[in-house]
Design a protein around this motif. Structure first.
Motif, short mmCIF file in Angstrom:
data_model
loop_
_atom_site.label_atom_id
_atom_site.label_comp_id
_atom_site.label_asym_id
_atom_site.label_seq_id
_atom_site.Cartn_x
_atom_site.Cartn_y
_atom_site.Cartn_z
N GLY A 1 67.65 58.44 113.89
CA GLY A 1 66.91 57.16 113.68
C GLY A 1 67.24 56.53 112.55
N ALA A 2 68.27 55.47 112.70
CA ALA A 2 68.86 55.00 111.48
C ALA A 2 68.29 53.51 111.43
CB ALA A 2 70.23 54.67 111.43
N GLY A 3 67.24 53.06 111.41
CA GLY A 3 66.43 51.61 111.36
C GLY A 3 66.30 51.60 110.09
N ILE A 4 65.24 50.52 109.62
CA ILE A 4 64.76 50.35 108.42
C ILE A 4 64.30 51.32 107.52
CG2 ILE A 4 63.17 48.62 107.18
CD1 ILE A 4 63.05 46.66 109.69
N GLN A 5 63.27 51.95 108.07
CA GLN A 5 62.73 53.36 107.53
C GLN A 5 63.62 54.36 107.36
OE1 GLN A 5 59.79 52.88 105.97
NE2 GLN A 5 60.61 54.84 104.90
N GLY A 6 64.62 54.60 108.27
CA GLY A 6 65.64 55.66 108.18
C GLY A 6 66.68 55.55 107.00
N GLN A 7 67.00 54.31 107.06
CA GLN A 7 68.02 53.90 105.97
C GLN A 7 67.26 53.91 104.71
OE1 GLN A 7 70.25 50.22 106.73
NE2 GLN A 7 70.10 50.58 108.90
N SER A 8 66.15 53.40 104.55
CA SER A 8 65.26 53.58 103.21
C SER A 8 65.27 54.96 102.65
CB SER A 8 64.00 52.97 103.56
OG SER A 8 63.31 53.13 102.01
N ASP A 9 64.90 55.86 103.83
CA ASP A 9 64.91 57.33 103.49
C ASP A 9 66.07 57.73 102.90
OD1 ASP A 9 62.01 57.33 103.98
OD2 ASP A 9 62.43 58.24 106.09
N THR A 10 66.90 57.72 103.70
CA THR A 10 68.52 58.16 103.28
C THR A 10 68.91 57.47 102.01
OG1 THR A 10 68.88 58.28 105.84
CG2 THR A 10 70.90 58.70 104.19
N LYS A 11 68.54 56.31 101.86
CA LYS A 11 69.06 55.96 100.40
C LYS A 11 68.36 56.65 99.21
CE LYS A 11 70.21 51.25 102.04
NZ LYS A 11 69.92 49.89 102.10
N ASN A 12 67.16 57.15 99.44
CA ASN A 12 66.54 57.80 98.46
C ASN A 12 67.05 59.31 98.54
OD1 ASN A 12 64.51 56.32 97.31
ND2 ASN A 12 63.24 56.37 99.21
N ALA A 13 67.17 59.87 99.77
CA ALA A 13 67.65 61.18 99.90
C ALA A 13 69.00 61.63 99.22
CB ALA A 13 67.85 61.58 101.29
N VAL A 14 69.94 60.58 99.43
CA VAL A 14 71.35 60.86 98.85
C VAL A 14 71.39 60.93 97.58
CG1 VAL A 14 72.37 60.12 100.90
CG2 VAL A 14 71.89 58.55 99.23
N GLN A 15 70.40 60.37 96.63
CA GLN A 15 70.44 60.50 95.29
C GLN A 15 69.93 61.60 94.85
OE1 GLN A 15 68.44 56.76 93.59
NE2 GLN A 15 68.43 56.22 95.42
N VAL A 16 69.33 62.50 95.48
CA VAL A 16 69.08 63.96 94.98
C VAL A 16 69.95 64.78 94.78
CG1 VAL A 16 67.46 66.02 95.63
CG2 VAL A 16 66.89 63.86 96.22
N PRO A 17 70.39 65.46 93.66
CA PRO A 17 71.72 66.44 93.28
C PRO A 17 71.65 67.27 94.31
CG PRO A 17 70.36 65.86 91.39
CD PRO A 17 69.36 65.20 92.39
N GLY A 18 72.84 67.57 94.71
CA GLY A 18 73.15 68.84 95.62
C GLY A 18 72.74 68.73 96.85
N ILE B 1 66.36 64.13 108.94
CA ILE B 1 65.38 63.23 108.55
C ILE B 1 65.06 62.66 110.06
CG2 ILE B 1 64.65 61.14 107.77
CD1 ILE B 1 66.55 61.77 105.33
N VAL B 2 64.00 62.73 110.67
CA VAL B 2 63.42 62.16 111.72
C VAL B 2 62.89 60.68 111.48
CG1 VAL B 2 62.01 62.26 113.81
CG2 VAL B 2 63.37 64.33 112.76
N ALA B 3 63.49 59.66 111.71
CA ALA B 3 62.73 58.48 111.55
C ALA B 3 62.79 57.51 112.62
CB ALA B 3 63.47 57.95 110.29
N THR B 4 62.60 58.29 113.90
CA THR B 4 62.58 57.68 115.12
C THR B 4 61.55 56.58 115.30
OG1 THR B 4 61.52 59.37 116.24
CG2 THR B 4 64.01 59.46 116.17
N PRO B 5 61.31 55.94 116.48
CA PRO B 5 59.96 55.36 116.80
C PRO B 5 59.09 56.74 116.94
CG PRO B 5 61.46 54.29 117.92
CD PRO B 5 62.24 55.50 117.36
N ASP B 6 57.74 56.28 116.68
CA ASP B 6 56.58 57.30 116.73
C ASP B 6 56.68 58.19 117.96
OD1 ASP B 6 56.06 55.78 114.41
OD2 ASP B 6 53.92 55.21 115.27
N HIS B 7 56.74 57.63 119.23
CA HIS B 7 56.86 58.37 120.36
C HIS B 7 57.94 59.53 120.65
CE1 HIS B 7 59.76 55.71 121.89
NE2 HIS B 7 59.81 56.19 123.02
N TRP B 8 58.94 59.62 119.51
CA TRP B 8 59.89 60.54 119.58
C TRP B 8 59.81 61.65 118.35
CZ3 TRP B 8 63.66 62.37 122.45
CH2 TRP B 8 64.22 61.60 123.69
#
Length: 432
Positions: free
Chosen positions: A34-51, A95-102
């Motif tokens: 789920g690579a929408g607005i929230q999914g992209q925001s989550d991933t931008k934070n996640a990839v900054q975590v070392p390792g 990361i599951v960032a789909t619409p709620d019903h998924w």
């Protein structure tokens, strides 16, 4: 520690993933579903975590898959079908960032495939989702962390510490709001010019929702309809519940009543743009929530914890503690009576309240706590998630916590739908 954290026999700092062991220095490989607005925001934070490393992305819109490669590299594997991601042995978490019903199905499928899951809030779309997600996490031994990042916030941790210390006396009320005044804030997200049945996997997007002809607005602005989203309750109230439950240690409310409606955004949506709700808590306090999508000003969010001797006011990355201790001798008002009457009253009070006992008004005061410059609780939440993936310790916001927060939030929709007070058992996590 939950069953999910104890069922697997593991050494410290080693996690048995889907066919491989993650050591303390190994890279955790994850995928985005789920690579929408929230999914992209989550991933931008996640990839900054070392390792950690992003290796794959799934989404129902081709444009987001192409943009994912622009953001994170051409070597990223992309697909419309998240099951292709779950079949890969080199992916440890998703990361599951789909619409709620998924949320439920994607999370359950991932855990059964041996993946740890970071599931966006609200954890559930239907009440029946919660027990299945909790049970799957327990049976598979997978980590399931829900994405209300305030649970990892240093500001909320400070508020929790202050409340537990008795800084504001006995808590009796929590007042929270999240108001907005923009088109984007009201979920009117941009619909791409190339949106069509060729670029969008409409049948896959619909999933369990009613089968209707392709509708680009529903695909890209899904929060506006209850078939796919959970309205302001699931989008915003759930954050306020998560923060309240984390700070107070409560499992949730026992009664709820809500009102509201479509006051401005009469554009075909069925999710209200104004909602107000009241909740009773067995711990002896009430919670008042409000969302207004046309508030006439800037976006505003905050929580106010009111106690018998002060308040804790949370706004963004700061909080203000204000203390006004209660008078130690209720009813004794110095200077109100004649000297003779005052002596008599004081004498009667001294029989009831022996010295030492102050006769002067209590001293009020306030202090402010501010998170460090640049602090990001979203990043902190992913640090905690990936730490759980490595150590197998219980996540900061597990499936039970997530269900209690989302279950409480969705009481608002139910109350508004029924036009009545609804009851909830926060311990059993069931409607009454």
């Amino acid at each position: 520690m939950s069953a999910a954290a104890t069922q697997l026999p593991m050494t410290a700092f080693a996690a048995q993933g889907n066919g491989r062991t993650i050591g303390p220095n190994d890279t955790i490989q994850f995928a985005l579903i789920g690579a929408g607005i929230q999914g992209q925001s989550d991933t931008k934070n996640a990839v900054q975590v070392p390792g950690v490393k992003l290796v794959a992305v799934a989404d129902c819109y081709d444009g987001r898959l192409a943009h994912s490669k622009e953001l994170w590299g051409n070597d990223i594997f992309t697909t419309r079908d998240y099951r292709e991601i779950l079949a890969r042995k080199d992916i440890d978490a998703v990361i599951v960032a789909t619409p709620d019903h998924w949320h439920k199905q994607a999370s359950v499928d991932a855990m059964r495939a041996g993946k740890d899951v970071y599931c966006e809030k609200p954890m559930i779309h239907l009440y029946s989702d919660g027990p299945e997600m909790i049970e799957t996490a327990s049976k598979t031994g997978r980590i399931l962390q829900v994405g209300s990042q305030r649970v990892s916030s240093v500001v909320y941790a400070k508020a929790k510490e202050l409340l537990a210390s008795g800084a504001i006396g006995q808590l009796n009320m929590v007042t929270a709001r999240w108001d907005r005044n923009s088109s984007n804030g009201a979920w009117n997200y941009t619909v791409p010019l190339d949106a069509s049945l060729e670029t969008c996997d409409w049948p896959r997007f619909l999933g369990t929702a009613p089968k209707i002809p392709f509708n680009a607005e529903r695909f890209f602005q899904w929060r506006k309809w209850h078939e796919y989203g959970s309205g302001v309750a699931g989008d915003l109230f759930v954050h306020l519940f998560s923060g309240t439950h984390f700070i107070t240690g409560s499992h949730g409310p026992t009664r709820a009543m809500a009102t509201g409606g479509l006051r401005f955004w009469k554009d075909g949506r069925d999710a209200p743009d104004v909602m107000l709700a009241l909740f009773d808590y067995a711990e002896g306090f009430n919670l008042s929530l409000r969302v207004n999508f046309v508030d006439g000003g800037d976006e505003s969010e905050g929580l106010l914890f009111t106690g018998s001797e002060g308040t804790i006011d949370i706004a963004g990355n700061s909080l203000t503690l204000s203390r006004v201790p209660r008078e130690s001798e209720p009813g004794l008002s110095i200077g109100t009576y004649t000297d003779a009457m005052q002596k008599q009253i004081t004498s009667e009070y001294r029989k009831k309240y022996p010295l030492p006992h102050p006769l002067t008004a209590p001293v009020a005061g306030s202090e402010k706590f501010v998170a460090p410059r640049g602090y990001n609780d979203g990043y902190n939440h992913f640090v905690n998630f990936f730490d759980s993936v490595r150590t197998r310790k219980n996540p900061v916001e597990d499936a039970t916590f997530g269900f209690r927060a989302a279950g409480a939030a969705l009481l608002s929709n139910l109350s508004l739908q029924r036009g009545a007070v609804v009851k909830w058992d926060p311990n059993a996590m069931k409607l009454v």
